[in-house]
Design a protein around this motif. Structure first.
Motif, PDB file in Angstrom:
ATOM      1  N   VAL A   1      27.108 -18.435  -2.466  1.00 55.45           N
ATOM      2  CA  VAL A   1      25.768 -17.985  -2.852  1.00 55.45           C
ATOM      3  C   VAL A   1      25.732 -17.681  -4.346  1.00 55.45           C
ATOM      4  O   VAL A   1      26.774 -17.563  -4.993  1.00 55.45           O
ATOM      5  N   PHE A   2      24.530 -17.566  -4.858  1.00 57.48           N
ATOM      6  CA  PHE A   2      24.316 -17.050  -6.211  1.00 57.48           C
ATOM      7  C   PHE A   2      23.630 -15.709  -6.057  1.00 57.48           C
ATOM      8  O   PHE A   2      22.630 -15.590  -5.333  1.00 57.48           O
ATOM      9  N   THR A   3      24.181 -14.687  -6.671  1.00 55.40           N
ATOM     10  CA  THR A   3      23.585 -13.359  -6.622  1.00 55.40           C
ATOM     11  C   THR A   3      22.891 -13.078  -7.937  1.00 55.40           C
ATOM     12  O   THR A   3      23.277 -13.594  -8.987  1.00 55.40           O
ATOM     13  N   SER A   4      21.858 -12.273  -7.874  1.00 58.21           N
ATOM     14  CA  SER A   4      21.181 -11.863  -9.100  1.00 58.21           C
ATOM     15  C   SER A   4      20.653 -10.449  -8.932  1.00 58.21           C
ATOM     16  O   SER A   4      20.373  -9.999  -7.821  1.00 58.21           O
TER      17      SER A   4
ATOM     18  N   PRO B   1      21.556  -1.851  -2.728  1.00 62.17           N
ATOM     19  CA  PRO B   1      21.685  -3.109  -1.993  1.00 62.17           C
ATOM     20  C   PRO B   1      20.374  -3.892  -1.864  1.00 62.17           C
ATOM     21  O   PRO B   1      20.375  -5.108  -1.874  1.00 62.17           O
ATOM     22  N   GLU B   2      19.252  -3.190  -1.784  1.00 56.40           N
ATOM     23  CA  GLU B   2      17.969  -3.888  -1.659  1.00 56.40           C
ATOM     24  C   GLU B   2      17.527  -4.541  -2.976  1.00 56.40           C
ATOM     25  O   GLU B   2      16.599  -5.336  -3.001  1.00 56.40           O
ATOM     26  N   ALA B   3      18.215  -4.235  -4.085  1.00 56.84           N
ATOM     27  CA  ALA B   3      17.890  -4.833  -5.383  1.00 56.84           C
ATOM     28  C   ALA B   3      18.700  -6.102  -5.664  1.00 56.84           C
ATOM     29  O   ALA B   3      18.471  -6.775  -6.658  1.00 56.84           O
ATOM     30  N   VAL B   4      19.643  -6.427  -4.769  1.00 54.63           N
ATOM     31  CA  VAL B   4      20.499  -7.605  -4.956  1.00 54.63           C
ATOM     32  C   VAL B   4      19.880  -8.791  -4.225  1.00 54.63           C
ATOM     33  O   VAL B   4      19.516  -8.695  -3.054  1.00 54.63           O
ATOM     34  N   SER B   5      19.766  -9.894  -4.922  1.00 54.21           N
ATOM     35  CA  SER B   5      19.244 -11.121  -4.335  1.00 54.21           C
ATOM     36  C   SER B   5      20.397 -12.093  -4.113  1.00 54.21           C
ATOM     37  O   SER B   5      21.280 -12.212  -4.965  1.00 54.21           O
ATOM     38  N   ALA B   6      20.399 -12.782  -2.984  1.00 54.09           N
ATOM     39  CA  ALA B   6      21.436 -13.783  -2.688  1.00 54.09           C
ATOM     40  C   ALA B   6      20.763 -15.065  -2.238  1.00 54.09           C
ATOM     41  O   ALA B   6      19.903 -15.046  -1.363  1.00 54.09           O
ATOM     42  N   ARG B   7      21.138 -16.167  -2.882  1.00 52.42           N
ATOM     43  CA  ARG B   7      20.550 -17.476  -2.566  1.00 52.42           C
ATOM     44  C   ARG B   7      21.647 -18.529  -2.497  1.00 52.42           C
ATOM     45  O   ARG B   7      22.622 -18.436  -3.225  1.00 52.42           O
ATOM     46  N   PRO B   8      21.447 -19.561  -1.689  1.00 49.27           N
ATOM     47  CA  PRO B   8      22.441 -20.632  -1.640  1.00 49.27           C
ATOM     48  C   PRO B   8      22.452 -21.499  -2.898  1.00 49.27           C
ATOM     49  O   PRO B   8      23.431 -22.167  -3.177  1.00 49.27           O
TER      50      PRO B   8
ATOM     51  N   GLY C   1      29.082 -16.332  -5.996  1.00 45.85           N
ATOM     52  CA  GLY C   1      29.915 -15.510  -5.130  1.00 45.85           C
ATOM     53  C   GLY C   1      30.054 -16.164  -3.768  1.00 45.85           C
ATOM     54  O   GLY C   1      29.568 -17.273  -3.536  1.00 45.85           O
ATOM     55  N   THR C   2      30.699 -15.449  -2.863  1.00 42.93           N
ATOM     56  CA  THR C   2      30.918 -15.931  -1.506  1.00 42.93           C
ATOM     57  C   THR C   2      30.630 -14.806  -0.524  1.00 42.93           C
ATOM     58  O   THR C   2      31.088 -13.677  -0.723  1.00 42.93           O
ATOM     59  N   VAL C   3      29.884 -15.114   0.532  1.00 40.87           N
ATOM     60  CA  VAL C   3      29.626 -14.120   1.580  1.00 40.87           C
ATOM     61  C   VAL C   3      30.936 -13.855   2.309  1.00 40.87           C
ATOM     62  O   VAL C   3      31.590 -14.779   2.788  1.00 40.87           O
ATOM     63  N   ARG C   4      31.356 -12.599   2.351  1.00 45.58           N
ATOM     64  CA  ARG C   4      32.595 -12.227   3.035  1.00 45.58           C
ATOM     65  C   ARG C   4      32.345 -11.563   4.375  1.00 45.58           C
ATOM     66  O   ARG C   4      33.150 -11.674   5.286  1.00 45.58           O
ATOM     67  N   GLU C   5      31.229 -10.843   4.473  1.00 43.38           N
ATOM     68  CA  GLU C   5      30.987 -10.089   5.706  1.00 43.38           C
ATOM     69  C   GLU C   5      29.506  -9.794   5.815  1.00 43.38           C
ATOM     70  O   GLU C   5      28.837  -9.547   4.820  1.00 43.38           O
ATOM     71  N   ILE C   6      28.995  -9.819   7.040  1.00 42.04           N
ATOM     72  CA  ILE C   6      27.608  -9.457   7.304  1.00 42.04           C
ATOM     73  C   ILE C   6      27.614  -8.418   8.416  1.00 42.04           C
ATOM     74  O   ILE C   6      28.211  -8.645   9.474  1.00 42.04           O
ATOM     75  N   THR C   7      26.964  -7.271   8.170  1.00 42.19           N
ATOM     76  CA  THR C   7      26.880  -6.218   9.181  1.00 42.19           C
ATOM     77  C   THR C   7      25.432  -5.780   9.333  1.00 42.19           C
ATOM     78  O   THR C   7      24.650  -5.829   8.385  1.00 42.19           O
TER      79      THR C   7
ATOM     80  N   GLN D   1      21.241 -21.646  -7.249  1.00 42.94           N
ATOM     81  CA  GLN D   1      20.879 -20.818  -8.391  1.00 42.94           C
ATOM     82  C   GLN D   1      19.367 -20.844  -8.588  1.00 42.94           C
ATOM     83  O   GLN D   1      18.732 -21.885  -8.443  1.00 42.94           O
ATOM     84  N   ALA D   2      18.790 -19.696  -8.901  1.00 45.42           N
ATOM     85  CA  ALA D   2      17.340 -19.591  -9.102  1.00 45.42           C
ATOM     86  C   ALA D   2      16.901 -20.449 -10.280  1.00 45.42           C
ATOM     87  O   ALA D   2      17.633 -20.599 -11.255  1.00 45.42           O
ATOM     88  N   ARG D   3      15.715 -21.008 -10.188  1.00 47.74           N
ATOM     89  CA  ARG D   3      15.186 -21.844 -11.271  1.00 47.74           C
ATOM     90  C   ARG D   3      14.878 -21.027 -12.515  1.00 47.74           C
ATOM     91  O   ARG D   3      15.083 -21.474 -13.625  1.00 47.74           O
ATOM     92  N   ARG D   4      14.347 -19.842 -12.309  1.00 49.90           N
ATOM     93  CA  ARG D   4      14.013 -19.005 -13.469  1.00 49.90           C
ATOM     94  C   ARG D   4      15.284 -18.375 -14.020  1.00 49.90           C
ATOM     95  O   ARG D   4      16.246 -18.160 -13.301  1.00 49.90           O
ATOM     96  N   ALA D   5      15.255 -18.125 -15.283  1.00 43.57           N
ATOM     97  CA  ALA D   5      16.439 -17.568 -15.944  1.00 43.57           C
ATOM     98  C   ALA D   5      16.542 -16.068 -15.666  1.00 43.57           C
ATOM     99  O   ALA D   5      15.705 -15.297 -16.095  1.00 43.57           O
ATOM    100  N   VAL D   6      17.545 -15.689 -14.941  1.00 42.31           N
ATOM    101  CA  VAL D   6      17.859 -14.279 -14.699  1.00 42.31           C
ATOM    102  C   VAL D   6      19.215 -14.053 -15.338  1.00 42.31           C
ATOM    103  O   VAL D   6      20.177 -14.746 -15.024  1.00 42.31           O
ATOM    104  N   ARG D   7      19.294 -13.114 -16.256  1.00 35.08           N
ATOM    105  CA  ARG D   7      20.537 -12.916 -17.005  1.00 35.08           C
ATOM    106  C   ARG D   7      21.689 -12.467 -16.135  1.00 35.08           C
ATOM    107  O   ARG D   7      22.803 -12.904 -16.298  1.00 35.08           O
TER     108      ARG D   7
END
Length: 105
Positions: free
Chosen positions: A91-94, A27-34, A47-53, A36-42
Motif C-alpha cells: 500500500v501507499f500511506t499518506s 489512526p483515523e488521519a492515516v490513508s492507505a491505498r493500493p 508500506g505493507t499491511v502486516r495485520e488487520i484487527t 499512489q495518490a494522483r495528487r501530490a501529498v508530501r
C-alpha cells in the motif's frame, strides 16, 4: 562573506537543530491505498499491511515500511474490502502534515 560557523548554524536551522522529536498521528488521519495518490501529498510512502484487527465498527490496519516507522490506519470495513486490503498487501500511506503533532523529546 559568511561568518565562522555560519554554515553549521544554517544547517541546524534547516534540519531543525538536530533535536529529537516524536510525531503523533491519529489512526483515523492515516490513508492507505493500493496505488499512489494522483495528487501530490508530501507525507506519502510505500508500506505493507502486516495485520488487520477489528476495533468496533472499523478496522485497524498495521502498516510497516522501510521508509518510515510503523503506522496504524483506522478505516471502515467496507473501505478495506473495496481496497482489497489483507496481510501482505502493498500500500501507499499518506498523512496530511496538519494531522501530525510533533513533540520534542
Amino acid at each position: 562573506m559568511p561568518t565562522p560557523g555560519q554554515g553549521e548554524r544554517d544547517r541546524e536551522e534547516r534540519d531543525g537543530g538536530g533535536a529529537e522529536a516524536l510525531a503523533f498521528i491519529a489512526p483515523e488521519a492515516v490513508s492507505a491505498r493500493p496505488r499512489q495518490a494522483r495528487r501530490a501529498v508530501r507525507a506519502t510512502w510505500p508500506g505493507t499491511v502486516r495485520e488487520i484487527t477489528a476495533s468496533g465498527s472499523r478496522l485497524r490496519v498495521l502498516i510497516t515500511s522501510e521508509h518510515a516507522p510503523d503506522l496504524v490506519a483506522e478505516i471502515p470495513r467496507q473501505a478495506a474490502t473495496e481496497l482489497g486490503l489483507a496481510g501482505g498487501t502493498p500500500v501507499f500511506t499518506s498523512v496530511k502534515a496538519t494531522e501530525a503533532t510533533i513533540v520534542a523529546v
